[in-house]
Design a protein around this motif. Structure first.
Motif, PDB file in Angstrom:
ATOM      1  N   ALA A  26       0.825  -1.214   0.000  1.00 51.45           N
ATOM      2  CA  ALA A  26       0.000   0.000   0.000  1.00 51.45           C
ATOM      3  C   ALA A  26       0.858   1.263   0.000  1.00 51.45           C
ATOM      4  O   ALA A  26       0.437   2.295  -0.534  1.00 51.45           O
ATOM      5  CB  ALA A  26      -0.941  -0.006   1.202  1.00 51.45           C
ATOM      6  N   ASN A  27       2.044   1.164   0.580  1.00 47.87           N
ATOM      7  CA  ASN A  27       2.946   2.319   0.642  1.00 47.87           C
ATOM      8  C   ASN A  27       3.909   2.372  -0.530  1.00 47.87           C
ATOM      9  O   ASN A  27       4.811   3.217  -0.557  1.00 47.87           O
ATOM     10  CB  ASN A  27       3.731   2.305   1.959  1.00 47.87           C
ATOM     11  N   GLY A  28       3.744   1.488  -1.499  1.00 43.45           N
ATOM     12  CA  GLY A  28       4.591   1.499  -2.678  1.00 43.45           C
ATOM     13  C   GLY A  28       5.975   0.916  -2.461  1.00 43.45           C
ATOM     14  O   GLY A  28       6.859   1.091  -3.294  1.00 43.45           O
ATOM     15  N   GLU A  29       6.175   0.214  -1.359  1.00 47.16           N
ATOM     16  CA  GLU A  29       7.463  -0.421  -1.067  1.00 47.16           C
ATOM     17  C   GLU A  29       7.405  -1.874  -1.547  1.00 47.16           C
ATOM     18  O   GLU A  29       7.307  -2.809  -0.748  1.00 47.16           O
ATOM     19  CB  GLU A  29       7.768  -0.328   0.423  1.00 47.16           C
ATOM     20  N   PHE A  30       7.473  -2.040  -2.857  1.00 41.94           N
ATOM     21  CA  PHE A  30       7.197  -3.337  -3.456  1.00 41.94           C
ATOM     22  C   PHE A  30       8.271  -4.380  -3.162  1.00 41.94           C
ATOM     23  O   PHE A  30       7.946  -5.549  -2.961  1.00 41.94           O
ATOM     24  CB  PHE A  30       6.966  -3.176  -4.955  1.00 41.94           C
ATOM     25  N   ASP A  31       9.536  -3.980  -3.104  1.00 39.91           N
ATOM     26  CA  ASP A  31      10.591  -4.951  -2.784  1.00 39.91           C
ATOM     27  C   ASP A  31      10.397  -5.535  -1.386  1.00 39.91           C
ATOM     28  O   ASP A  31      10.565  -6.738  -1.183  1.00 39.91           O
ATOM     29  CB  ASP A  31      11.973  -4.317  -2.903  1.00 39.91           C
ATOM     30  N   LYS A  32      10.030  -4.694  -0.442  1.00 35.34           N
ATOM     31  CA  LYS A  32       9.774  -5.179   0.922  1.00 35.34           C
ATOM     32  C   LYS A  32       8.526  -6.057   0.965  1.00 35.34           C
ATOM     33  O   LYS A  32       8.489  -7.046   1.695  1.00 35.34           O
ATOM     34  CB  LYS A  32       9.624  -4.003   1.889  1.00 35.34           C
ATOM     35  N   SER A  33       7.513  -5.700   0.198  1.00 34.10           N
ATOM     36  CA  SER A  33       6.297  -6.518   0.203  1.00 34.10           C
ATOM     37  C   SER A  33       6.566  -7.889  -0.422  1.00 34.10           C
ATOM     38  O   SER A  33       6.043  -8.903   0.061  1.00 34.10           O
ATOM     39  CB  SER A  33       5.135  -5.804  -0.490  1.00 34.10           C
ATOM     40  N   ALA A  55       3.468 -12.008  -6.633  1.00 33.51           N
ATOM     41  CA  ALA A  55       3.435 -11.734  -8.075  1.00 33.51           C
ATOM     42  C   ALA A  55       2.900 -10.334  -8.355  1.00 33.51           C
ATOM     43  O   ALA A  55       3.426  -9.621  -9.214  1.00 33.51           O
ATOM     44  CB  ALA A  55       2.586 -12.782  -8.791  1.00 33.51           C
ATOM     45  N   ALA A  56       1.863  -9.932  -7.630  1.00 34.23           N
ATOM     46  CA  ALA A  56       1.301  -8.582  -7.829  1.00 34.23           C
ATOM     47  C   ALA A  56       2.349  -7.511  -7.541  1.00 34.23           C
ATOM     48  O   ALA A  56       2.469  -6.529  -8.289  1.00 34.23           O
ATOM     49  CB  ALA A  56       0.075  -8.390  -6.942  1.00 34.23           C
ATOM     50  N   ALA A  57       3.118  -7.707  -6.478  1.00 32.56           N
ATOM     51  CA  ALA A  57       4.161  -6.732  -6.143  1.00 32.56           C
ATOM     52  C   ALA A  57       5.253  -6.731  -7.207  1.00 32.56           C
ATOM     53  O   ALA A  57       5.752  -5.676  -7.603  1.00 32.56           O
ATOM     54  CB  ALA A  57       4.742  -7.051  -4.767  1.00 32.56           C
ATOM     55  N   ARG A  58       5.614  -7.908  -7.700  1.00 33.56           N
ATOM     56  CA  ARG A  58       6.632  -7.994  -8.750  1.00 33.56           C
ATOM     57  C   ARG A  58       6.155  -7.270 -10.018  1.00 33.56           C
ATOM     58  O   ARG A  58       6.936  -6.593 -10.695  1.00 33.56           O
ATOM     59  CB  ARG A  58       6.961  -9.444  -9.054  1.00 33.56           C
ATOM     60  N   GLN A  66      11.327  -9.247 -13.065  1.00 31.17           N
ATOM     61  CA  GLN A  66      10.243  -9.384 -12.086  1.00 31.17           C
ATOM     62  C   GLN A  66       8.987  -9.984 -12.713  1.00 31.17           C
ATOM     63  O   GLN A  66       8.259 -10.726 -12.046  1.00 31.17           O
ATOM     64  CB  GLN A  66       9.955  -8.049 -11.410  1.00 31.17           C
ATOM     65  N   TYR A  67       8.719  -9.685 -13.990  1.00 26.38           N
ATOM     66  CA  TYR A  67       7.589 -10.352 -14.656  1.00 26.38           C
ATOM     67  C   TYR A  67       7.838 -11.853 -14.756  1.00 26.38           C
ATOM     68  O   TYR A  67       6.922 -12.655 -14.558  1.00 26.38           O
ATOM     69  CB  TYR A  67       7.329  -9.755 -16.039  1.00 26.38           C
ATOM     70  N   ALA A  68       9.082 -12.242 -15.042  1.00 31.27           N
ATOM     71  CA  ALA A  68       9.413 -13.667 -15.104  1.00 31.27           C
ATOM     72  C   ALA A  68       9.221 -14.322 -13.734  1.00 31.27           C
ATOM     73  O   ALA A  68       8.689 -15.445 -13.635  1.00 31.27           O
ATOM     74  CB  ALA A  68      10.842 -13.860 -15.597  1.00 31.27           C
ATOM     75  N   GLU A  69       9.627 -13.632 -12.684  1.00 32.10           N
ATOM     76  CA  GLU A  69       9.431 -14.157 -11.329  1.00 32.10           C
ATOM     77  C   GLU A  69       7.939 -14.211 -10.979  1.00 32.10           C
ATOM     78  O   GLU A  69       7.495 -15.114 -10.277  1.00 32.10           O
ATOM     79  CB  GLU A  69      10.188 -13.308 -10.310  1.00 32.10           C
ATOM     80  N   ALA A  70       7.170 -13.249 -11.459  1.00 26.80           N
ATOM     81  CA  ALA A  70       5.722 -13.253 -11.213  1.00 26.80           C
ATOM     82  C   ALA A  70       5.072 -14.484 -11.841  1.00 26.80           C
ATOM     83  O   ALA A  70       4.176 -15.093 -11.247  1.00 26.80           O
ATOM     84  CB  ALA A  70       5.082 -11.971 -11.743  1.00 26.80           C
ATOM     85  N   VAL A  71       5.521 -14.852 -13.037  1.00 24.30           N
ATOM     86  CA  VAL A  71       5.009 -16.073 -13.674  1.00 24.30           C
ATOM     87  C   VAL A  71       5.293 -17.276 -12.779  1.00 24.30           C
ATOM     88  O   VAL A  71       4.419 -18.113 -12.538  1.00 24.30           O
ATOM     89  CB  VAL A  71       5.619 -16.272 -15.082  1.00 24.30           C
TER      90      VAL A  71
END
Length: 127
Positions: A26-33, A55-58, A66-71
């Motif tokens: 929610a705070n835009g800290e995607f690496d931490k999420s 996956a959503a955060a990636r 990160q898209y590859a990791e999301a898959v």
């Protein structure tokens, strides 16, 4: 009074990690999420929501890697729940972002056809 968890996992630690991941997201800290959601999935690997949220955060990070990791995250989530709609959708979008059009189309077709079984949505690859 202590909190007692009664679910597929033996402790509440997975929920704590997921909750922290939601806050970071929610705070835009995607690496931490991503780290929090992945930790929650390690604690409770049978809960597909954790890998799907990772996956959503990636996807928010938005790099090819990160898209590859999301898959991969979505594929793991779908191993436990083959009809987990958010994982089906996120995997399809991530595949499209990687230029894997046929795989994305196949995945999204499955997602949309399954959703149509519960509503008015209809999608067909036949013309």
């Amino acid at each position: 009074m202590p909190v007692i968890c009664v679910d597929r996992c033996s402790a509440c630690a997975d929920r704590d990690e997921s909750s922290q991941g939601n806050d970071y997201f929610a705070n835009g800290e995607f690496d931490k999420s991503i780290l929090c959601f992945t930790t929650a999935a390690i604690i409770c690997p049978t809960e597909p929501t954790y890998m799907s949220n990772s996956a959503a955060a990636r996807m928010k990070v938005g790099t090819i890697a990160q898209y590859a990791e999301a898959v991969s995250d979505c594929t793991l989530a779908l191993a436990y729940d083959p009809l987990h709609h958010k994982s089906l959708y996120r995997r399809g979008v991530s595949l499209a972002m990687l230029g894997r059009w046929q795989a994305a189309f196949d995945g999204m077709s499955h997602y949309l056809n399954d959703r149509s079984d519960r509503g008015s949505l209809r999608f067909s690859s036949q013309t």
